[in-house]
Design a protein around this motif. Sequence first.
Motif, PDB file in Angstrom:
ATOM      1  N   ILE A  20     -10.907  27.682   2.914  1.00 22.15           N
ATOM      2  CA  ILE A  20     -10.008  26.523   2.889  1.00 22.15           C
ATOM      3  C   ILE A  20      -8.543  26.974   2.815  1.00 22.15           C
ATOM      4  N   ALA A  21      -7.644  26.114   3.278  1.00 21.44           N
ATOM      5  CA  ALA A  21      -6.216  26.373   3.084  1.00 21.44           C
ATOM      6  C   ALA A  21      -5.796  25.648   1.812  1.00 21.44           C
ATOM      7  N   LEU A  22      -5.130  26.393   0.934  1.00 26.34           N
ATOM      8  CA  LEU A  22      -4.823  25.925  -0.415  1.00 26.34           C
ATOM      9  C   LEU A  22      -3.319  26.000  -0.669  1.00 26.34           C
ATOM     10  N   PRO A  23      -2.698  24.883  -1.096  1.00 27.40           N
ATOM     11  CA  PRO A  23      -1.264  24.969  -1.385  1.00 27.40           C
ATOM     12  C   PRO A  23      -1.010  25.731  -2.690  1.00 27.40           C
ATOM     13  N   THR A  24       0.018  26.559  -2.717  1.00 33.67           N
ATOM     14  CA  THR A  24       0.505  27.132  -3.976  1.00 33.67           C
ATOM     15  C   THR A  24       2.016  26.884  -3.995  1.00 33.67           C
ATOM     16  N   GLU A  25       2.671  27.264  -5.075  1.00 37.82           N
ATOM     17  CA  GLU A  25       4.119  27.062  -5.147  1.00 37.82           C
ATOM     18  C   GLU A  25       4.879  28.036  -4.247  1.00 37.82           C
ATOM     19  N   THR A  26       4.238  29.151  -3.846  1.00 40.40           N
ATOM     20  CA  THR A  26       4.954  30.144  -3.032  1.00 40.40           C
ATOM     21  C   THR A  26       4.773  29.846  -1.540  1.00 40.40           C
ATOM     22  N   VAL A  27       3.539  30.046  -1.054  1.00 40.96           N
ATOM     23  CA  VAL A  27       3.178  29.734   0.339  1.00 40.96           C
ATOM     24  C   VAL A  27       1.743  29.214   0.315  1.00 40.96           C
ATOM     25  N   TYR A  28       1.272  28.656   1.422  1.00 37.69           N
ATOM     26  CA  TYR A  28      -0.132  28.228   1.492  1.00 37.69           C
ATOM     27  C   TYR A  28      -1.035  29.460   1.615  1.00 37.69           C
ATOM     28  N   GLY A  29      -2.178  29.415   0.918  1.00 43.31           N
ATOM     29  CA  GLY A  29      -3.125  30.522   0.962  1.00 43.31           C
ATOM     30  C   GLY A  29      -4.358  30.166   1.773  1.00 43.31           C
ATOM     31  N   LEU A  30      -5.002  31.202   2.315  1.00 46.23           N
ATOM     32  CA  LEU A  30      -6.273  31.037   3.036  1.00 46.23           C
ATOM     33  C   LEU A  30      -7.342  31.521   2.062  1.00 46.23           C
ATOM     34  N   ALA A  45     -11.091  38.006   9.172  1.00 47.16           N
ATOM     35  CA  ALA A  45     -11.297  37.741  10.596  1.00 47.16           C
ATOM     36  C   ALA A  45     -10.343  36.647  11.092  1.00 47.16           C
ATOM     37  N   ILE A  46     -10.204  35.562  10.309  1.00 43.19           N
ATOM     38  CA  ILE A  46      -9.341  34.455  10.734  1.00 43.19           C
ATOM     39  C   ILE A  46      -7.892  34.918  10.837  1.00 43.19           C
ATOM     40  N   ALA A 135      -1.717  31.894   4.569  1.00 50.82           N
ATOM     41  CA  ALA A 135      -2.568  31.283   5.599  1.00 50.82           C
ATOM     42  C   ALA A 135      -1.921  31.315   6.985  1.00 50.82           C
ATOM     43  N   ASN A 136      -1.478  32.494   7.401  1.00 48.31           N
ATOM     44  CA  ASN A 136      -0.893  32.684   8.732  1.00 48.31           C
ATOM     45  C   ASN A 136      -1.622  33.819   9.408  1.00 48.31           C
ATOM     46  N   ARG A 137      -1.421  33.954  10.728  1.00 51.32           N
ATOM     47  CA  ARG A 137      -1.982  35.124  11.392  1.00 51.32           C
ATOM     48  C   ARG A 137      -1.213  36.356  10.951  1.00 51.32           C
ATOM     49  N   PHE A 138      -1.926  37.471  10.918  1.00 46.48           N
ATOM     50  CA  PHE A 138      -1.372  38.746  10.472  1.00 46.48           C
ATOM     51  C   PHE A 138      -0.037  39.048  11.161  1.00 46.48           C
ATOM     52  N   GLY A 139       0.977  39.314  10.340  1.00 43.25           N
ATOM     53  CA  GLY A 139       2.265  39.709  10.899  1.00 43.25           C
ATOM     54  C   GLY A 139       3.193  38.562  11.260  1.00 43.25           C
ATOM     55  N   ARG A 140       2.725  37.324  11.137  1.00 46.13           N
ATOM     56  CA  ARG A 140       3.588  36.186  11.494  1.00 46.13           C
ATOM     57  C   ARG A 140       4.193  35.570  10.231  1.00 46.13           C
ATOM     58  N   VAL A 141       5.003  34.524  10.447  1.00 49.88           N
ATOM     59  CA  VAL A 141       5.713  33.873   9.354  1.00 49.88           C
ATOM     60  C   VAL A 141       4.725  33.092   8.469  1.00 49.88           C
ATOM     61  N   SER A 142       4.871  33.201   7.160  1.00 46.67           N
ATOM     62  CA  SER A 142       3.959  32.517   6.230  1.00 46.67           C
ATOM     63  C   SER A 142       4.184  31.005   6.241  1.00 46.67           C
ATOM     64  N   PRO A 143       3.108  30.212   6.012  1.00 46.80           N
ATOM     65  CA  PRO A 143       3.215  28.747   6.047  1.00 46.80           C
ATOM     66  C   PRO A 143       3.665  28.167   4.701  1.00 46.80           C
ATOM     67  N   THR A 144       4.595  27.235   4.740  1.00 54.48           N
ATOM     68  CA  THR A 144       5.023  26.569   3.504  1.00 54.48           C
ATOM     69  C   THR A 144       4.731  25.067   3.541  1.00 54.48           C
ATOM     70  N   THR A 145       4.034  24.598   4.583  1.00 52.38           N
ATOM     71  CA  THR A 145       3.538  23.214   4.609  1.00 52.38           C
ATOM     72  C   THR A 145       2.120  23.234   5.209  1.00 52.38           C
ATOM     73  N   GLY A 154      -5.439  25.845  12.585  1.00 53.05           N
ATOM     74  CA  GLY A 154      -6.164  24.646  12.991  1.00 53.05           C
ATOM     75  C   GLY A 154      -7.635  24.615  12.652  1.00 53.05           C
ATOM     76  N   ASP A 155      -8.453  24.653  13.705  1.00 50.70           N
ATOM     77  CA  ASP A 155      -9.902  24.470  13.561  1.00 50.70           C
ATOM     78  C   ASP A 155     -10.615  25.622  12.876  1.00 50.70           C
ATOM     79  N   GLU A 156      -9.919  26.719  12.690  1.00 43.90           N
ATOM     80  CA  GLU A 156     -10.643  27.889  12.171  1.00 43.90           C
ATOM     81  C   GLU A 156     -10.913  27.821  10.675  1.00 43.90           C
ATOM     82  N   VAL A 157     -10.204  26.930   9.962  1.00 46.11           N
ATOM     83  CA  VAL A 157     -10.485  26.779   8.533  1.00 46.11           C
ATOM     84  C   VAL A 157     -11.339  25.532   8.329  1.00 46.11           C
ATOM     85  N   ASP A 158     -12.164  25.546   7.278  1.00 42.71           N
ATOM     86  CA  ASP A 158     -13.106  24.440   7.056  1.00 42.71           C
ATOM     87  C   ASP A 158     -12.414  23.214   6.480  1.00 42.71           C
TER      88      ASP A 158
END
Length: 323
Positions: A20-30, A45-46, A135-145, A154-158
């Motif tokens: 699952i994608a989980l919000p934290t105070e820093t960035v969203y986690g996978l 893998a994701i 919760a971003n692809r390796f090497g890309r910018v981390s998600p904050t929303t 998208g579809d890759e997380v449950d």
Amino acid sequence: MLTSDILTRAVETLRRGGVIALPTETVYGLAANCEDELAVRRVFAIKGRPATHPLIVHVARASELPSWARHVPEEAWRLAEAFWPGPLTLVLPRTARATDAVTGGQDTVALRVPNHPVALAVLDALGGGVAAPSANRFGRVSPTTAEHVRADLGDEVDLILDGGPCTVGVESTIVDLSGKEPAVLRPGGLAVEELERVLGRKVPVRTSATVRVSGSLASHYAPRAGVVLSEPADVVSRVTSLRARGHNVGVLGPPSLTLPPGVPRYDVPEDPAGAARALYTRLREADEQGHDVLVACLPRAEGLGIAVRDRLSRAAAPRPAGG
Ligand code: TXA
Ligand code: MG
């Protein structure tokens, strides 16, 4: 913010090996259940992340430390007491509960109590630890929303839990307490000055440590556009010369900057905490406008400004082929 329905679904998803994608105070986690090796492997893998790069174990409270760390030094308790829940990760010698899949086979484990009501509710209801890289692809910018996560994975997380925009905006500060002397392995959402105040001593920043910290790869946190760093006083001359060479330039910087006509600015406030909060969102917005170069105005090197400068420097570093 989180209905009991969604909380139940999130915990059930984790219990049956989902991600699952989980919000934290820093960035969203996978997030996956730490004790489910297959689920942890799916996180790698994701993300497209090498399986030898260790993950942070997120727990609901500091009192869970001894079940994950076989030795908890007094300084760890002091930091936990002062800053948890919060943007601080402690690296400690692991117990067997922290498996090789999570630690990448290292003898240490990274632990954190996130300061977000949704993350805490999930961890509390699960009654265990959750391994969660950004919760971003390796090497890309981390998600904050949650929207950033949807766009990337998208579809890759449950299940994607929406906990609103992250209030800190950059990843946690990682402190290694497994050696003789404490060291910062990644500057982040907790200012190094704050750590030093509580420990009553200087704590060196050692970002090129021998342990594998993927955030310490030079080219991490990269948008598609090239990034050029600039002190505030040099932004205009940088922009002018890049444009003269035919580049489509955007600027990341504070509203106080006066730019040549026709050059868009993506507001990153002057105060370091505000800059940290805005940084990843502005990088994404700027990237969507198709600039080939972003000139990033560096904030002061104090407080969270150190983490912002660190992330901008990595975004500006040469990229490996295909990375
Ligand atoms: O704020 C954060 O820390 C976010 C949120 C989701 O909690 N998580 C995050 O995870 O940034 P990730 O996987 O993107 O970065 C975790 C960092 C990696 O650079 C990893 O190498 C390092 O923590 N790490 C994990 N275990 C470690 C260990 N045993 N020793 C040294 N570094 C470790
Ligand atoms: Mg990351």
